[in-house]
Enzyme design. Sequence first.
Site, mmCIF file in Angstrom:
data_model
loop_
_atom_site.group_PDB
_atom_site.id
_atom_site.type_symbol
_atom_site.label_atom_id
_atom_site.label_comp_id
_atom_site.label_asym_id
_atom_site.label_seq_id
_atom_site.Cartn_x
_atom_site.Cartn_y
_atom_site.Cartn_z
ATOM 1 N N THR A 1 -43.863 -28.182 14.213
ATOM 2 C CA THR A 1 -43.173 -27.328 13.260
ATOM 3 C C THR A 1 -44.056 -27.124 12.017
ATOM 4 O OG1 THR A 1 -40.928 -27.224 12.466
ATOM 5 C CG2 THR A 1 -42.107 -29.137 11.883
ATOM 6 N N ARG B 1 -28.472 -28.026 19.554
ATOM 7 C CA ARG B 1 -29.206 -29.056 18.797
ATOM 8 C C ARG B 1 -29.699 -28.493 17.458
ATOM 9 N NH1 ARG B 1 -34.620 -30.126 16.676
ATOM 10 N NH2 ARG B 1 -34.986 -32.342 16.838
ATOM 11 N N GLY C 1 -32.035 -29.834 14.049
ATOM 12 C CA GLY C 1 -32.939 -30.924 13.680
ATOM 13 C C GLY C 1 -32.937 -31.245 12.192
ATOM 14 N N GLY D 1 -42.035 -33.911 13.026
ATOM 15 C CA GLY D 1 -41.983 -34.850 14.148
ATOM 16 C C GLY D 1 -40.613 -34.819 14.793
HETATM 17 N N1 ASP Z 1 -38.814 -31.976 13.043
HETATM 18 C C1 ASP Z 1 -38.644 -30.833 13.894
HETATM 19 C C2 ASP Z 1 -37.324 -30.929 14.593
HETATM 20 O O1 ASP Z 1 -37.014 -31.984 15.111
HETATM 21 C C3 ASP Z 1 -39.713 -30.664 14.891
HETATM 22 C C4 ASP Z 1 -41.098 -30.787 14.355
HETATM 23 O O2 ASP Z 1 -41.327 -31.349 13.299
HETATM 24 O O3 ASP Z 1 -42.022 -30.300 15.007
HETATM 25 O O4 ASP Z 1 -36.617 -29.970 14.682
#
Ligand code: ASP
Length: 280
Positions: A163, A191, A193, A214
């Site tokens: 992300t 979902r 995040g 992450g």
């Molecule tokens: N933190 C983001 C999520 O879980 C994904 C990412 O950081 O790549 O939606």
Amino acid sequence: MKRGVVVHGGAGSPRNLSDGPANAATAAMNLLRKGGRAVDASAEATRVMEDDDRFNAGTGSVLRLDGNAYMDAAVMDSEENCGVVAYLTRTKNPVLVARKVMESPHVFLAADGAVDFARENGFDDYDPRTPKSRKRLEKGSDDFRKGSRPEWPRNWKNYKVDTVGAVAMDGMGRFAAAGSTGGTFPALKGRVGDIAMIGCGIFAGPEGAVAATGIGEEIIRKVLSKTVYDYMCNGLSAQEAADKGVSLYDRSVSIGIISINSVGVGIASTTDMASHQLTE
Ligand code: ASP
């Protein structure tokens, strides 16, 4: 330090993609040099990253198992203003919609209501899917069906992240953080995040700003960005605070953190992470 910006391309993004965060940091720094606000600089850096289809945000976002992109984005500044969108579909720049939400009576808009708000504010219908994101869905959902399901949902090694996010300090000493994501892959429809949860994916306050990347579920459990911000409030440097945040996790969990305070910046991750910092 007079002003600064740090941009990341996500935990797990290869370092040879650092030209992406470098372009985004340059755009943000140009804005800061003209007297722009930290909140607009962090949003601008994130917008540039959303338009770079090599990263998992805006154009090129990962797809859910139903074939659609559901995107989360957020901005927060050190004056306690924040704007968040979650589960946004068919929109080019979720972070700019979040920036608009910041000016609305609300802090957080989700799903269809967020899409309606985007359209009413001039964000046209846009399909963020790319040939690469469609291919990843085909391949990833095959793997998901074949192998990783029994261990799901905690076998994080099989998850794709990357992300985008940015933190900035402007010439007036104001801080801001922004983040945008298509989420993790694979993920169920429904979902949401960490980026959508203030204090988890991003946080900004009078002492600095933090953006995390992450596995969102792991970030949420530790309210990671606010935790790292608190480390800076307790006297750790931006780099020490980022390192300490990452050390809360096992190395097998993809986590990345960028941070900024009035004297410096921090970048830390358990995996490769494309990033770029500019300070002056
Ligand atoms: N933190 C983001 C999520 O879980 C994904 C990412 O950081 O790549 O939606």
